[in-house]
Design a protein around this motif. Structure first.
Motif, mmCIF file in Angstrom:
data_model
loop_
_atom_site.group_PDB
_atom_site.id
_atom_site.type_symbol
_atom_site.label_atom_id
_atom_site.label_comp_id
_atom_site.label_asym_id
_atom_site.label_seq_id
_atom_site.Cartn_x
_atom_site.Cartn_y
_atom_site.Cartn_z
ATOM 1 N N PRO A 1 -3.771 -3.733 7.613
ATOM 2 C CA PRO A 1 -2.548 -3.584 8.584
ATOM 3 C C PRO A 1 -2.485 -2.000 8.876
ATOM 4 N N LEU A 2 -2.212 -1.887 10.188
ATOM 5 C CA LEU A 2 -2.418 -0.369 10.753
ATOM 6 C C LEU A 2 -0.877 -0.053 11.149
ATOM 7 N N VAL B 1 -3.025 -2.869 -2.954
ATOM 8 C CA VAL B 1 -4.190 -3.697 -3.341
ATOM 9 C C VAL B 1 -4.408 -4.841 -2.634
ATOM 10 N N TYR B 2 -5.576 -4.857 -2.283
ATOM 11 C CA TYR B 2 -6.108 -6.084 -1.245
ATOM 12 C C TYR B 2 -7.358 -6.788 -1.767
ATOM 13 N N TYR C 1 -11.794 4.687 9.221
ATOM 14 C CA TYR C 1 -11.438 5.463 10.241
ATOM 15 C C TYR C 1 -10.798 4.602 11.285
ATOM 16 N N CYS C 2 -9.769 4.766 11.722
ATOM 17 C CA CYS C 2 -9.077 4.319 13.069
ATOM 18 C C CYS C 2 -8.476 5.107 13.907
ATOM 19 N N PHE C 3 -8.626 4.879 15.285
ATOM 20 C CA PHE C 3 -8.273 5.871 16.428
ATOM 21 C C PHE C 3 -7.478 5.217 17.592
ATOM 22 N N ARG D 1 -10.223 -5.611 10.997
ATOM 23 C CA ARG D 1 -10.631 -6.557 10.137
ATOM 24 C C ARG D 1 -11.956 -5.559 9.746
ATOM 25 N N LEU D 2 -11.991 -5.372 8.331
ATOM 26 C CA LEU D 2 -13.037 -4.776 7.855
ATOM 27 C C LEU D 2 -14.285 -5.520 7.588
#
Length: 727
Positions: A704-705, A692-693, A654-656, A670-671
């Motif tokens: 990428p966002l 796919v990464y 989740y990104c905000f 970065r995960l």
């Protein structure tokens, strides 16, 4: 691994898979030698002790449970007053015992084991020969977790009365850490969980609660961290108190560069009389060590509290998606309105309807009826059973709000029993929200509440209870206690609460209980022992919830956090945020809605239907996955976190973005926590786009966002490996 004892040197080495904790008996005193990454056990470990100069006395000795009055001028862990008024005791070592597993603490919540092989417990017995005071220091080391649980038991084996004035659960002296920092959670009502970090200085950093509850202002937790410690690197030492009353945590840096951190019940306004033969048990402190930053410290707490603190049927079960009527109707509702909201909820896939405040007595506002736990037939002509039956008929379970620790002066209960509240004769009874606090030190008060609630739960098909507490304790006195025990009232209140919660949760094991105290005023491990989730904050604004939920996750798992989508403009701050943004924030906890679904447009209903369906697919991962905090809302305009399955084959991200950024640079996140060698299918929860990464690429180069240039923008992703997709 476990507990290694060298009787000839008095050395005790507690080890887990990744941690060592070492203490030694020096001149009769338990001295702290080491706490950190696991060490191989060698004879030379005794050289780790910081030797003190001759004649330096106790002020230079790193102690495990220090006393005052015999040469140590730092904060003591305990203090006892003797019958002659003197306050000097000197505990010295008498013996030890090592037991498999972990004993329960009578009358107190605590972490537990399900098998004796999970942990070992060391008990050190100390004695003050003059007074007959005996003290047992308990240390439980978990084999597969970097966790030590500490508590203390005081026993009066002398011939005269003793009075405890201070009784901390744990104290640790750290050498060589004068440049460390203290991390804790601060705040207030509606802005709980602020992540606070302060460098140590000569003197003290202290947090506490004198409110009779753990409080919105400070959580009963503190950590020492190395300078430069981040989410992923650096040392962190966590101290979490399993207690729901007043507490204190203090980090004291002395003139020799030694740090003493103590935590336990607040000594302010506390005393406990020990007659000959009586004993006193302190609450438990759960201590966690991490060599991989704050993130690993948090995940250690999360795994432990989720599986070895929470109990009951709902510990491991997926939690239902709910709708609560509070912000939809407040006190102004009738049975048909409630059923209408539930009917819309059923169409959208919601599983539980919760009837909040206002269903009992003559409760049309905050100023009456608490304590009168019988239905208001004006609003509910057929009673609770009828409403529950109608809602169950729609396919939803039925839940209910209660506030059983309080009484309204305008109530039948108070008019009949005005002495049942906490009070001091002849003194003003301070009201907050037009209510007083029931005296839970008294058995008859607890029995009344148990019987009143049981009468409802036995005839109404209640599947969920929200147990609220909306004020702190004042005029802390009990008409049922003698003068010499009045200073025990606050702690006896907490013990009484625990006794009632144990009774009622055992009597009704099928009910999911959620605790609340005007939101996060009592979000502590003690309550999680009885209720596996807590209403995180009364503030439902999604932008504010980013900080509240992020900060709370420093100690508590997502499975413990209630999180709802509410209406806009938000009722606490007036902010207008998109429904998707509100949904993504709330989906990072125990998901629900708190608004009038009958007022939604068809477009909004479609969005809610999608959110509910998505959450049902992912809630197992949210509730049981490992949480990795990626971007802090306390440090910038963005926030991000992710949940990773135990086998590393699935994840959620989740990104905000809080405010729009003009001409924004290309952004990535970065995960963490993935398996570098695995390939992940990454699917956007917003638009379904799929790529796919490799796990290594996602953690090193980032995901990428594509954030739109809007205020309050959010994106989320589901990650699965080929193996996970085949399951």
């Amino acid at each position: 691994m476990g507990i290694i004892v060298q009787e000839q040197t008095g050395l005790f080495h507690l080890t887990s898979t990744g941690m060592s904790y070492i203490l030694q008996i020096i001149n009769g005193y338990p001295a702290h030698i080491y706490w950190g990454s696991r060490l191989k056990h060698r004879e030379s470990l005794t050289d780790l002790l910081i030797h003190t100069p001759n004649q330096a006395g106790l002020d230079r000795l790193p102690q495990e449970y220090p006393q005052y009055g015999s040469g140590d001028f730092r904060n003591p862990a305990y203090q006892v007053e003797l019958e002659d008024g003197t306050r000097i005791t000197e505990l010295t070592y008498k013996g030890y015992r090592v037991n498999p597993g972990k004993p329960a603490l009578p009358g107190l919540p605590a972490v537990y084991t399900e098998d004796e092989t999970e942990a070992e417990t060391l008990e050190l017995e100390l004695e003050d020969a003059y007074s007959g005071l005996r003290v047992k220091l308990s240390y439980t080391i978990f084999a597969e977790r970097n966790v030590i649980a500490r508590s203390v038991r005081f026993c009066n084996e002398g011939q005269k009365k003793l009075r405890l004035r201070r009784a901390l659960s744990a104290s640790v002296d750290f050498a060589g850490k004068s440049d460390y920092e203290m991390v804790y959670l601060s705040g207030a009502w509606a802005r709980e969980g602020n992540l606070t970090r302060k460098a140590l200085h000569q003197g003290e950093i202290r947090i506490d609660s004198k409110r009779g509850m753990s409080s919105h202002q400070f959580n009963p937790f503190a950590a020492l961290v190395a300078p430069g410690t981040t989410e992923t690197q650096g040392e962190a030492y966590g101290f979490s108190l399993v207690y729901s009353g007043g507490f204190e945590a203090d980090a004291e840096l002395d003139s020799f560069g030694s740090v003493r951190l103590g935590i336990g019940m607040n000594a302010f306004d506390f005393a406990w009389l020990l007659n000959p033969g009586e004993s006193f048990q302190t609450p438990e402190t759960v201590m966690v060590y991490s060599a991989q930053g704050l993130g690993e410290m948090s995940r250690t707490y999360h795994r432990l509290y989720r599986t070895r603190l929470c109990r009951g049927q709902y510990r491991d079960r997926e939690r239902p998606v709910l709708v609560n009527n509070w912000e939809a109707t407040y006190f102004n509702f009738h049975a048909d309105k409630l059923v209408a909201i539930a009917e819309e909820g059923a169409k959208l896939g919601i599983e539980l309807f919760v009837l909040d405040d206002g269903w009992f007595g003559q409760r049309d506002s905050d100023n009456s009826s608490l304590g009168d736990w019988f239905e208001d037939r004006r609003k509910l002509p057929g009673g609770l059973a009828d409403v529950a039956k109608r809602i169950n008929g729609l396919g939803l379970k039925f839940g209910l709000w209660v506030e059983p620790e309080m009484v309204s002066p305008d109530s039948e209960l108070y008019r009949k029993h005005p002495d049942w509240c906490l009070h001091v004769p002849g003194r003003r009874r301070s009201e907050a929200r037009w209510q007083l606090v029931l005296d839970y030190t008294r058995r008859e008060v607890r029995d009344y509440i148990f019987n009143s609630l049981s009468a409802i739960f036995s005839i109404v098909p209640v599947a969920y209870i929200k147990w609220d507490m909306n004020r702190c304790l004042t005029e802390i006195g009990s008409a049922d206690l003698p003068p010499e025990r009045q200073s025990e009232t606050a702690h006896r209140y907490v013990l009484g609460l625990y006794e009632l919660l144990e009774r009622i949760t055992k009597a009704f094991p099928d009910i999911l209980f959620e605790s609340c105290a005007s939101g996060g005023g009592r979000f502590d491990p003690g309550m999680l022992y009885y209720m596996p989730q807590t209403w995180t904050s009364d503030n439902t604004d999604a932008a504010e919830r980013l900080k509240i939920q992020y900060g709370t996750s420093l100690i508590y798992p997502a499975s413990a956090m209630g999180a709802h989508v509410s209406a806009v403009p938000n009722h606490q701050v007036g902010r207008v945020t998109p429904l998707d943004f509100r949904g993504h924030v709330a989906m990072s906890g125990n998901f629900g809605y708190e608004l009038d679904l009958t007022a939604f447009t068809e477009e909004e209903k479609t969005a809610v239907r999608r959110q509910v369906a998505d959450y049902k697919e992912i809630r197992g991962l949210v509730q049981k996955g490992d949480l990795y905090r990626l971007k802090s809302p306390f440090e910038g305009n963005e926030a991000a976190w992710m949940f990773v399955s135990e086998d590393k084959e699935e994840a959620l991200v989740y990104c905000f973005q809080v405010m729009a950024v003009p001409n924004a640079p290309r952004r990535t996140v970065r995960l963490a926590g993935l398996e570098p060698e695995l390939e992940y299918e990454v699917r956007s929860g917003n638009d379904g786009a799929c790529s796919v990464y490799g796990g290594d690429r996602l953690m090193e180069l980032g995901l990428p966002l594509d954030m739109k240039q809007n205020d309050y923008e959010s994106v989320w992703f589901r990650l699965k490996t080929a193996g996970a997709m085949r399951k």
